[in-house]
Every structure is written in C-alpha cells, then in structure tokens.
Design a protein around this motif. Structure first.
Motif, short mmCIF file in Angstrom:
data_model
loop_
_atom_site.label_atom_id
_atom_site.label_comp_id
_atom_site.label_asym_id
_atom_site.label_seq_id
_atom_site.Cartn_x
_atom_site.Cartn_y
_atom_site.Cartn_z
N LEU A 7 0.86 -1.18 0.00
CA LEU A 7 0.00 0.00 0.00
C LEU A 7 0.90 1.23 0.00
O LEU A 7 1.93 1.23 0.68
CB LEU A 7 -0.81 -0.06 1.31
N THR A 8 0.52 2.27 -0.74
CA THR A 8 1.27 3.53 -0.58
C THR A 8 0.51 4.45 0.36
O THR A 8 -0.73 4.46 0.41
CB THR A 8 1.52 4.26 -1.93
N ALA A 9 1.30 5.22 1.12
CA ALA A 9 0.74 6.17 2.09
C ALA A 9 1.65 7.38 2.15
O ALA A 9 2.80 7.33 1.70
CB ALA A 9 0.64 5.51 3.47
N PHE A 10 1.12 8.47 2.73
CA PHE A 10 1.93 9.69 2.86
C PHE A 10 3.13 9.43 3.76
O PHE A 10 2.99 8.86 4.85
CB PHE A 10 1.13 10.80 3.56
N PHE A 44 5.21 14.16 -1.03
CA PHE A 44 4.34 14.88 -1.97
C PHE A 44 5.00 15.01 -3.34
O PHE A 44 4.34 14.87 -4.36
CB PHE A 44 3.95 16.25 -1.41
N SER A 45 6.34 15.24 -3.35
CA SER A 45 6.97 15.39 -4.68
C SER A 45 7.06 14.04 -5.38
O SER A 45 6.81 13.95 -6.58
CB SER A 45 8.32 16.08 -4.56
N GLU A 46 7.35 12.97 -4.65
CA GLU A 46 7.42 11.63 -5.29
C GLU A 46 6.08 11.24 -5.91
O GLU A 46 6.03 10.56 -6.94
CB GLU A 46 7.79 10.57 -4.25
N MET A 47 4.98 11.69 -5.26
CA MET A 47 3.65 11.31 -5.77
C MET A 47 3.39 11.85 -7.18
O MET A 47 2.52 11.36 -7.88
CB MET A 47 2.56 11.82 -4.83
N LYS A 48 4.13 12.92 -7.54
CA LYS A 48 3.89 13.53 -8.86
C LYS A 48 4.96 13.11 -9.86
O LYS A 48 5.00 13.62 -10.97
CB LYS A 48 3.87 15.06 -8.73
N GLU A 49 5.83 12.18 -9.48
CA GLU A 49 6.89 11.73 -10.39
C GLU A 49 6.43 10.48 -11.16
O GLU A 49 5.51 9.78 -10.72
CB GLU A 49 8.16 11.45 -9.59
N PRO A 50 7.12 10.20 -12.29
CA PRO A 50 6.65 9.13 -13.17
C PRO A 50 6.45 7.77 -12.48
O PRO A 50 5.47 7.07 -12.77
CB PRO A 50 7.74 9.04 -14.24
N ARG A 55 1.58 4.20 -11.16
CA ARG A 55 0.66 3.47 -10.27
C ARG A 55 -0.68 4.18 -10.18
O ARG A 55 -1.73 3.58 -10.07
CB ARG A 55 1.20 3.44 -8.83
N HIS A 56 -0.59 5.52 -10.13
CA HIS A 56 -1.79 6.32 -9.87
C HIS A 56 -1.83 7.50 -10.83
O HIS A 56 -1.03 8.43 -10.72
CB HIS A 56 -1.76 6.83 -8.41
N PRO A 57 -2.75 7.48 -11.80
CA PRO A 57 -2.75 8.52 -12.83
C PRO A 57 -2.91 9.93 -12.28
O PRO A 57 -2.54 10.90 -12.95
CB PRO A 57 -3.94 8.15 -13.72
N ILE A 61 -2.36 9.07 -3.14
CA ILE A 61 -2.38 7.81 -2.39
C ILE A 61 -3.83 7.55 -2.03
O ILE A 61 -4.63 8.51 -2.01
CB ILE A 61 -1.47 7.86 -1.13
N PRO A 62 -4.26 6.31 -1.76
CA PRO A 62 -3.44 5.11 -1.71
C PRO A 62 -3.39 4.39 -3.06
O PRO A 62 -4.26 4.60 -3.90
CB PRO A 62 -4.19 4.24 -0.70
#
Ligand code: GSH
Length: 221
Positions: A7-10, A44-50, A55-57, A61-62
């Motif tokens: 699972l991904t989380a903050f 937060f920055s990793e969430m917007k990286e390729p 995983r998530h368009p 998260i999650p």
C-alpha cells in the motif's frame, strides 16, 4: 507463498496521524480480513513523479500492488480485498449487492460534500465570498447527514452485519472530526464510535499513527 500487497501512504500525512488520509481505510480493510500488508511511504513530490504516476494517474495515495496487479482508488482497492476474503461483504447475493451500494454511497454521495467543505476551508477561506459559500457547503453536509441519520435509525450498521459499506462510511464521517456536524446526530456519533472501537480499526489507526510519530506500531498479537 501468498504475496503480500503493498500500500502507498503519505510519508508525512498533513492530518498529523489522525487517520483521515485514505490509506487508513485500506489498512482497516486489511486488518478486518487478516491480510498482512507492506507500506511504501511517498513524499508529496514523489507522488507527482513518473514512478508513482504509473501506479496512480492522478498522483495520489493510496495505491495497491500485488504481483502484476496495480490498483488505485480506495473504494476499488477495498472492493478487491473484500471480494477475495471473508468478512467485509455478505455471502448472500442481494445483501452483498446492497453492501456494495453502501460503499458507492459513502464515496459518491456522502464524501463529496464533506471533501468540498474541507477543501473550501483549506484553500478558499481568505476569499471575500468564502462566508457565503461556506454556508452553502455546511448546508449540503447537513442534508446528507440528516438523510443518513434517518436511514441508520437505531441500527448498529447500515444494512445488517458490519460490511465494507460501513467501513467506508465511518472513514468518510471521520473527515468531519472537530466540525461538530456528526455530534448533532447521536446515532451517527455512536455509529462512528462503534467503527472506531473495532480491534481492526485500532490496529490500523496505530499503524498509520506510528508513521507520523516515527515509532514502530506495537505488536498486535
Ligand atoms: N478518490 C480517491 C482520492 C485519493 C486522494 O484524494 N488522496 C489524497 C490523500 S487522502 C492525496 O493523495 N492527496 C494529495 C494530492 O492530491 O496531491 C481515493 O478514494 O483513493
């Protein structure tokens, strides 16, 4: 060897460990069915990286990864978990369909006005028109809670035994924590408290809180 889902989380949740981020509901579902899981924390920055956008368009998260399956959307993840384990959906076909309808109701009918209210407070409260808009948003939340409270009545759960519909509805109502809304409805306040009292909820809550405090969760057995 059964695969353990990740699972991904903050990495650092803006709610400061209050269990309001949407990984909490997935953790709770895992705990209800006894499914061990791993967690990958993302900034937060990793969430917007390729890598995460794959995983998530929408870069959120999650997410859920198990073998060659990757899922996003907390409701879809919980439905997937509930369909593969006993404990979150009734066996009987019609009761199961009704429980799934409550999952959609939580996410599609009750959560939107609650999220809209929260977003307006976070991002629009310095606007000249905020007070007027806020009154409308508060009213929309009130209408939904009135309706939900009437339907729940004095039952413990929304439709018979506890289900994934209740799990989602409780997590959605918890997003109003501190607003006083839920407290206006003693049956809804008791409903949320019933959800929070479940051992599976408490294990999930401790696990997400431990991310914020930087402490390993206490052993659960
Ligand atoms: N409908 C999605 C909503 C996901 C969502 O809004 N996630 C939030 C955390 S609870 C997020 O990642 N926010 C950061 C962002 O949007 O940049 C779901 O239920 O999974």
């Amino acid at each position: 060897m059964p695969m353990i889902p990740t699972l991904t989380a903050f990495e650092r949740s803006p709610d400061r460990g209050r269990g309001l981020a949407r990984d909490m509901r997935v953790r709770w579902a895992f705990e209800e069915v006894g499914q061990p899981y791993d967690v990958q924390l993302v900034s937060f920055s990793e969430m917007k990286e390729p890598a995460h956008l794959a995983r998530h368009p929408f870069g959120q998260i999650p997410t859920y990864e198990e073998g060659d399956l990757t899922l996003f959307e907390s409701g879809a993840i919980i439905l997937h978990v509930a369909e593969r384990h006993a404990g979150l959906l009734p066996e009987e076909a019609n009761a199961r369909a009704r429980a799934i309808a409550w999952m959609f109701a939580a996410l599609n009918t009750v959560e939107p006005p609650i999220v809209e209210r929260g977003m307006a407070f976070l991002f629009e409260r310095d606007k000249s028109w905020y007070a007027e808009r806020q009154a409308l948003l508060e009213e929309r939340v009130r209408v939904r809670l009135d309706q939900l409270s009437r339907r729940l009545g004095d039952a413990d759960w929304l439709d018979g035994a506890f289900s994934a519909g209740d799990l989602l509805m409780v997590t959605v109502l918890r997003r109003l924590t501190g607003s006083g809304h839920v407290e206006n409805y003693p049956n809804l306040a008791a409903y949320v408290a019933r959800g929070e009292a479940r051992p599976a909820y408490q294990r999930a809550f401790e696990a997400q809180l431990a991310v914020f405090t930087g402490q390993a969760p206490a052993p659960t057995s």
